[in-house]
Write a protein that holds these residues in place. Structure first.
Motif, PDB file in Angstrom:
ATOM      1  N   LEU A  63      35.410 -10.785  -6.113  1.00  0.00           N
ATOM      2  CA  LEU A  63      36.066 -11.737  -7.001  1.00  0.00           C
ATOM      3  C   LEU A  63      35.214 -12.004  -8.244  1.00  0.00           C
ATOM      4  CD1 LEU A  63      38.523 -13.602  -7.331  1.00  0.00           C
ATOM      5  CD2 LEU A  63      37.250 -15.364  -6.088  1.00  0.00           C
ATOM      6  N   TYR A  64      35.822 -11.867  -9.402  1.00  0.00           N
ATOM      7  CA  TYR A  64      35.196 -12.036 -10.720  1.00  0.00           C
ATOM      8  C   TYR A  64      34.228 -10.911 -11.074  1.00  0.00           C
ATOM      9  CZ  TYR A  64      37.271 -16.682 -11.111  1.00  0.00           C
ATOM     10  OH  TYR A  64      38.149 -17.725 -11.183  1.00  0.00           O
ATOM     11  N   GLY A 132      38.350  -3.887 -13.680  1.00  0.00           N
ATOM     12  CA  GLY A 132      38.649  -5.300 -13.848  1.00  0.00           C
ATOM     13  C   GLY A 132      39.766  -5.804 -12.959  1.00  0.00           C
ATOM     14  N   ARG A 133      40.757  -4.972 -12.699  1.00  0.00           N
ATOM     15  CA  ARG A 133      41.891  -5.417 -11.876  1.00  0.00           C
ATOM     16  C   ARG A 133      41.447  -5.780 -10.463  1.00  0.00           C
ATOM     17  NH1 ARG A 133      44.508  -7.172  -8.757  1.00  0.00           N
ATOM     18  NH2 ARG A 133      46.734  -6.976  -8.290  1.00  0.00           N
ATOM     19  N   ALA A 135      38.579  -7.017  -9.727  1.00  0.00           N
ATOM     20  CA  ALA A 135      37.778  -8.239  -9.815  1.00  0.00           C
ATOM     21  C   ALA A 135      38.644  -9.479  -9.977  1.00  0.00           C
ATOM     22  CB  ALA A 135      36.793  -8.136 -10.970  1.00  0.00           C
ATOM     23  N   VAL A 136      39.798  -9.345 -10.608  1.00  0.00           N
ATOM     24  CA  VAL A 136      40.689 -10.500 -10.803  1.00  0.00           C
ATOM     25  C   VAL A 136      41.809 -10.416  -9.765  1.00  0.00           C
ATOM     26  CG1 VAL A 136      40.125 -10.835 -13.215  1.00  0.00           C
ATOM     27  CG2 VAL A 136      41.953  -9.253 -12.624  1.00  0.00           C
ATOM     28  N   ARG A 137      41.395 -10.380  -8.543  1.00  0.00           N
ATOM     29  CA  ARG A 137      42.312 -10.132  -7.430  1.00  0.00           C
ATOM     30  C   ARG A 137      43.339 -11.238  -7.242  1.00  0.00           C
ATOM     31  NH1 ARG A 137      39.992  -8.098  -3.590  1.00  0.00           N
ATOM     32  NH2 ARG A 137      38.019  -7.533  -4.551  1.00  0.00           N
ATOM     33  N   ILE A 178      41.299 -18.782  -3.921  1.00  0.00           N
ATOM     34  CA  ILE A 178      42.188 -18.620  -5.066  1.00  0.00           C
ATOM     35  C   ILE A 178      43.321 -19.642  -4.960  1.00  0.00           C
ATOM     36  CG2 ILE A 178      43.812 -17.075  -6.221  1.00  0.00           C
ATOM     37  CD1 ILE A 178      42.080 -14.739  -5.355  1.00  0.00           C
ATOM     38  N   ASP A 181      46.968 -17.359  -8.889  1.00  0.00           N
ATOM     39  CA  ASP A 181      46.625 -16.074  -9.493  1.00  0.00           C
ATOM     40  C   ASP A 181      47.639 -15.707 -10.582  1.00  0.00           C
ATOM     41  OD1 ASP A 181      48.901 -14.892  -8.273  1.00  0.00           O
ATOM     42  OD2 ASP A 181      47.769 -14.445  -6.471  1.00  0.00           O
ATOM     43  N   LEU A 203      44.885  -8.492 -16.065  1.00  0.00           N
ATOM     44  CA  LEU A 203      43.465  -8.816 -15.976  1.00  0.00           C
ATOM     45  C   LEU A 203      43.189 -10.314 -16.134  1.00  0.00           C
ATOM     46  CD1 LEU A 203      41.858  -5.870 -17.990  1.00  0.00           C
ATOM     47  CD2 LEU A 203      42.279  -6.065 -15.523  1.00  0.00           C
ATOM     48  N   PRO A 205      42.221 -13.795 -15.075  1.00  0.00           N
ATOM     49  CA  PRO A 205      41.461 -14.248 -13.909  1.00  0.00           C
ATOM     50  C   PRO A 205      42.191 -15.347 -13.159  1.00  0.00           C
ATOM     51  CG  PRO A 205      40.531 -15.169 -15.913  1.00  0.00           C
ATOM     52  CD  PRO A 205      41.576 -14.188 -16.348  1.00  0.00           C
TER      53      PRO A 205
END
Length: 282
Positions: A63-64, A132-133, A135-137, A178, A181, A203, A205
């Motif tokens: 995450l992030y 990035g995708r 990381a921004v789950r 989260i 999202d 992307l 966050p």
């Protein structure tokens, strides 16, 4: 056999090919990371699998994407004496200040030319195929690989004949929940505006919660694992590089998932997973 070939050793964006981490740098890095290390009490497995010479670490973005990586980089530097050369997202390299900071400690723009140059320099390269995708789950994607058929990393390793080290990290996804999202229905109007403006909404966050209502991560332990090297030279004999890269990519994905599952099992049996458990252990 293709092997590592001679390339133009000029990296893009003014990044240095050779990075020198001084004793003062090491002290500064360790001092800066001390609060995070104390908060998360990280555990590391498999660092002895890191070989001499060029190699490619292939890992999962948590995450992030950047909270835990510095801890792994510092541990590898301290115990193995090696600098992890990260292949960074374009958005990071395109941000002044951020670009200079991450380049100072070894990261470069994630291009094939830069990757080839680092391999030829016998560097230890780190890549996250999920980008990035990953990381921004989303809410239902904890520790899920979002590689979407990406095979570029496998192609580069095959061409250079360097081993791939499946790498896993867990912890921050347990320390933050989260709340909302990018797929949340409430954000549909914002999504529509962002897409009309040309922004990459995928992307965006997520909104998270950690300690109480804040975004401070809970003091969950972080876990890191580097698996046994996967030698890539066997795939160099395949005349179809696309098929070879696809096959190797699937093998590496399975290996990374196995490392994640290993860490999840270690976490579940660890009485010191939480801060309270660690304090009781003292």
């Amino acid at each position: 056999m293709l092997g590592i070939v001679l390339v133009d050793h000029t990296l893009s964006d003014g990044a240095p090919l050779h990075v020198d981490i001084t004793d003062t740098d090491k002290w500064a890095i360790r001092t800066f990371l001390a609060p995070l290390r104390a908060w998360t009490s990280p555990k590391f497995y498999g660092l002895d699998n890191i070989p001499e010479g060029a190699a490619l670490l292939v890992g999962n973005h948590t995450l992030y994407g950047g909270i835990d990586v510095p801890l792994l980089a510092e541990e590898v530097l301290r115990t193995r004496g090696r600098i992890m050369r990260g292949l960074a997202e374009n958005v990071l390299i395109g941000t002044p200040g951020v670009r200079h900071l991450i380049q100072r400690f070894g990261s470069v723009r994630g291009t094939r030319a830069n990757c080839r140059a680092l391999f030829a320099n016998d560097d230890l390269v780190l890549v996250f195929p999920g980008g990035g995708r990953e990381a921004v789950r989303r809410k239902n994607e904890k520790y899920v690989l979002k590689w979407d058929g990406r095979t570029g990393f496998a192609r580069m390793a095959i061409e250079a004949g360097v081993p791939i080290l499946p790498t896993a990290m867990i912890g921050i996804d347990d320390a933050l929940d989260i709340v909302m999202d990018a797929d949340h229905p409430v954000l549909k109007p914002v999504k529509a505006i962002a897409e009309r403006l040309g922004a990459r909404w995928e992307l965006a966050p997520p909104l998270v919660r950690g300690v109480g209502p804040t975004a401070i991560p809970r003091p969950e332990r972080f876990y890191f694992s580097i698996g046994e090297p996967i030698e890539t030279k066997a795939w160099q004999d395949n005349p179809n590089i696309d098929a070879a890269a696809a096959e190797l990519s699937l093998l590496v994905r399975k290996a990374v998932e196995e490392e994640i599952n290993f860490l999840l099992a270690e976490r579940d049996r660890d009485p010191g997973r939480t801060l309270w458990g660690r304090l009781r252990g003292l």
